[in-house]
Each structure stands twice: as C-alpha cells, then as structure tokens.
Scaffold this active site. Sequence first.
Site, PDB file in Angstrom:
ATOM      1  N   GLU A 152      20.548 -18.782 -10.685  1.00 38.91           N
ATOM      2  CA  GLU A 152      21.917 -19.264 -10.864  1.00 38.91           C
ATOM      3  C   GLU A 152      22.171 -20.308  -9.796  1.00 38.91           C
ATOM      4  O   GLU A 152      22.143 -20.017  -8.599  1.00 38.91           O
ATOM      5  CB  GLU A 152      22.951 -18.147 -10.758  1.00 38.91           C
ATOM      6  CG  GLU A 152      24.341 -18.684 -11.121  1.00 38.91           C
ATOM      7  CD  GLU A 152      25.446 -17.673 -10.964  1.00 38.91           C
ATOM      8  OE1 GLU A 152      26.249 -17.827 -10.024  1.00 38.91           O
ATOM      9  OE2 GLU A 152      25.502 -16.736 -11.774  1.00 38.91           O
ATOM     10  N   CYS A 170      30.272 -20.681  -7.109  1.00 41.70           N
ATOM     11  CA  CYS A 170      29.589 -21.569  -8.047  1.00 41.70           C
ATOM     12  C   CYS A 170      30.395 -21.780  -9.321  1.00 41.70           C
ATOM     13  O   CYS A 170      30.236 -22.799  -9.991  1.00 41.70           O
ATOM     14  CB  CYS A 170      28.212 -21.010  -8.381  1.00 41.70           C
ATOM     15  SG  CYS A 170      28.234 -19.298  -8.928  1.00 41.70           S
TER      16      CYS A 170
END
Length: 534
Positions: free
Chosen positions: A271, A305
């Site tokens: 990720e 994020c």
Amino acid sequence: MAAEQTRIPAPSRPVWVTDELVARWCAWVRRDVTRQGDPEPEPVTAVAPYDLAPTPPVPACAGEDVASAVGSARHAQREWARRSVADRGELVLAFHDLLLARQEQVLDLIQWETGKARYHAWQEVAQVATIARHYARRARHYLGPRRVRGMVPGLTKVREVRVPKGVVGVISPWNYPLYLGVGDVLPALLAGNAVVSKADSRTPLTLLWTRALMGEAGLPDDVWQIVAGPGDVVGTALVDSVDFVCFTGSTVTGRAVAERAARRLIGASLELGGKNPLIVREDADIAAAAAGTVVAAFANTGQMCIHVERVYVHEAVYDAFRDELVRATSALRLGQRYDYSADIGSLTSQAQLAIVEAHVGDAVGKGATVLVGGRARPDLGPLCYEPTILEDVTPDMAVFGEETFGPVISLYPCAAGSDPVSLANQGTYGLSASIWSRDTRAAGRMARRIRAGSVNINDGAAAAAGSIEVGMGGMGDSGLGRRHGAEGIRKYTESQTIAVQRFMPLGPSPKSSTSSFVHRTNRQLVLLRRLGIR
C-alpha cells in the site's frame, strides 16, 4: 486561525514511561548474533514531535540479526501452524481485551512518537480491536477447505486448502504505528504464519509495547519478532529472508521492495502513496460535504495515505461550499495535549514540515491564494502547521500533482458540463476517492469510473477503510494487493489443490485404444455442453 489553540505541558514524555519499562520493551528487539570485530549498529533514536527531545534509544539490528530472527521464526512457525485456527483466534481475542484495557498507555505512546491528536490515536486502537475481533471470528471461514467438482464428476474428488506462507515480513510506516504496525500482523498470525516486523525508526516504542502485550496474551516469543534499524539494512535483509512481504510506505520504496521480492519469486502486498480526490456534485448537501471534507483532509494532521488533497466542486455550489469549508476549518483546535481538547495535532517530523512549507510556499509564490491557514505555528509546538486551504492552484505548482502528506488541500471549480471524473483520474495514483451527492445512484455510477481502490459516497475516507470485511488497497502507483476482508488474510497463504481419483485412473484403459478413448471423451464433452454442465 480563529480557533482555540492549546499547548502541551512540558516535558512531552509521558510520566509513566520509565527507563525500566523502555528497557523491557527493547528486549523484544532481536539481537543475538555475536559480533566478531564488527562495530555495533547505531541505536535507533527518534525525536518527539511535541518538543523535539530525543526519545529513548532502541537497539538496532544488523543484517545477520534479521536472518537469525527469520530462522528462529521459521522454526517456531511449524509448531504455531499445528495449532487450530480456533486456538489462535482465542489468543488474538485475549490480545483484543488487553488492548482495550490498557489503551491509555498506547494512546500516550502514539501521541508521544507521532504528535497526532488523541482522538486520531484512539482511532488506531479502535481499528486494531475491530481487526482482531473480525479475523479471530472469521478466520476459519476465510481459510476453510473448499470442495470443488473434479475433472470427472463422481470419480475425481477435489479440495482446495489454504496453507501458511511460512514467515511473513511486515514493514510498517510511522504515521499509524499501531494500526499499520499490528493490523497486518494479526491476520498473518491467524493464518498460521510467523512474522518478523521491522519497526519504523520514528515510532519503534509503540510497536514494542504492543509486542509485549501480545506476549501477555500468550503468543510464543519467536512467532512474532521485531527488528529495528535503517531500511536500507534491516528492510533489505528482511525482504531477502522471508516468504512474503507486506509493505506500507512511499511509492518509491514500494517499487524497490517489489523488485527485490520479484527476484526471489515471493509475493508482496504494497500500500503506497496517494493524491486523493474529492468531488462535490451540484446536488450535494453543502454543510455535510464541507464537514466531511474537513475530516478527510485534516485527520491525522493530513498524514495518512487515504486523506484528501484535491477537491473538485461544481461551479454552481463552489462559493457556498468554499465559504462553509473555510468556516469549518477555521474552527478546528490546533494544539498538543494528552487529552481530547485538540482537534488537530502536530506533524511528526521536521522533514514532513519542510515538505508542507515547500509545497505551500511554492504555490503562493506562483499565484495560489491561501483561504485559511498557510503557516507554521511554532508558538503551539515546533512541528505544528495550520490546516490550510489553497485556491487558484495550477499544474506548474508542486502541490498540484505531488503528494503533500500534510494538512493542505486545494480547491478546484468544475464548470457545468465538465467531467469531474477525468480530473479525479489525473496522475498515476489510485488509492481513495470521495463523492458527495444527494443522488447516491448517480454517484455510484460515477464511482465505478474513478480509478481508485476505494470510493466513498457521502463520506471522506473512513467508511471504506473502516468496513474491514472488504479489501482496502490501491490501483496504479498506489500499490498492489489488499488488506482487510478475505484477501487480507488469504494473501498470507498458498492455495493447495488436493485431488483424489476414485475407482479408475484417468486416460485410456490398457484394454482399449487411445483413439477410442478420445472418441468417447469427445462425445461426453458434447453431452456435457448440451446439459449445461461446465
């Protein structure tokens, strides 16, 4: 900003964190290789964002320590995998209970190491508890054997089973030291793997505290081990030793991890970064959209994020939305407290503050307008920066396309008849997106055209991230694989097919010719087609 600001009492170190406690936590760092003339690795010493004072040093590992940790983990994994999924689940539930009971301690540690507001630290506790409960209860369903039809119905019996990868390496970042440091470990353990985690050098104590808590819950010492040190040494050695890598971090580093894993033909879940868009349609509830944007943009001081950095607003409601967003942002309480009195905390590092200041300064120097914020607040804390809204941002500005990873968003009006999806899909990232509209069906159709792993409708980011029965991850430069849901635990296993042939072997019989066997089989294939059987 007009909002109330608060200061952190000095010193920033939580009073209950004694040197004796830190020494006990540091004992979980794997360092057992005898050094024969080689210098000891420099200890990991971070800086507390609240006052820039050094946090206690944590022993650093050499590459040989990592290899040793993986070796002992591989030995321990065999016995761990023999335990039933239900037994492993009970241990994880015991950890769940201890985490909730001791959460005030880890909240202090998270704030001390990251500078985030306490509510955002608590969100990490809540998410990890939810993950622990979910996988402890659902692991048997996700990992159970699956019966499938064999090659010859009635003669071939086939099962698909899941077997552990072996030793999983988890490399987690500093921005969510509990959630990302532990949330990926729990399903790996439940799947029967051993784990070696690399503690981020900025936030090692949170992970070490959690490992000690897992020990109290009953996890054997070598089944989950911690290594610490610089990424180019410890991270590299970890990728070179384990059977699967789970990495969360920057796209640049993620590519390097993927390339190294590919050379060894091991899997990797990544990720990575994002420059996430939010779309406000003409029919949106303006007050709700503004409130949701504030949360999506400034939660965790923008250091997540999936946080929103680009906001595209239909021109018919642009002025109303902008004014409401500025009002809501101006009301945020910026400060540093070990309680819930501050809405937004500090940035975590001087490097991150420098990026935020550079992006905002570059934008203003090239003609962007600051609607609110736009300045550091050293009077509140050395790394505090006001939540900032920019207007008139153009493609030549760094903030337009580069990930800022801080409390900064840019507003863009969308002309009637234009396609906001094409704007949302600009760039190479594809992690998370948000759409605000009273017409959820229309928004749903729009969502399917957005290149993002998750799209939230009438929510900024939390609805998808918190729905842990479905996967979370990115497209494009935002990564590979998913955490959460079925894939979040199955990725730590290999699929194995076990086929049992009954009564007679496959292929031509010794008593008949190959041509007659082929002729009969062809007739069977035609019959199966007519009967609608695969």
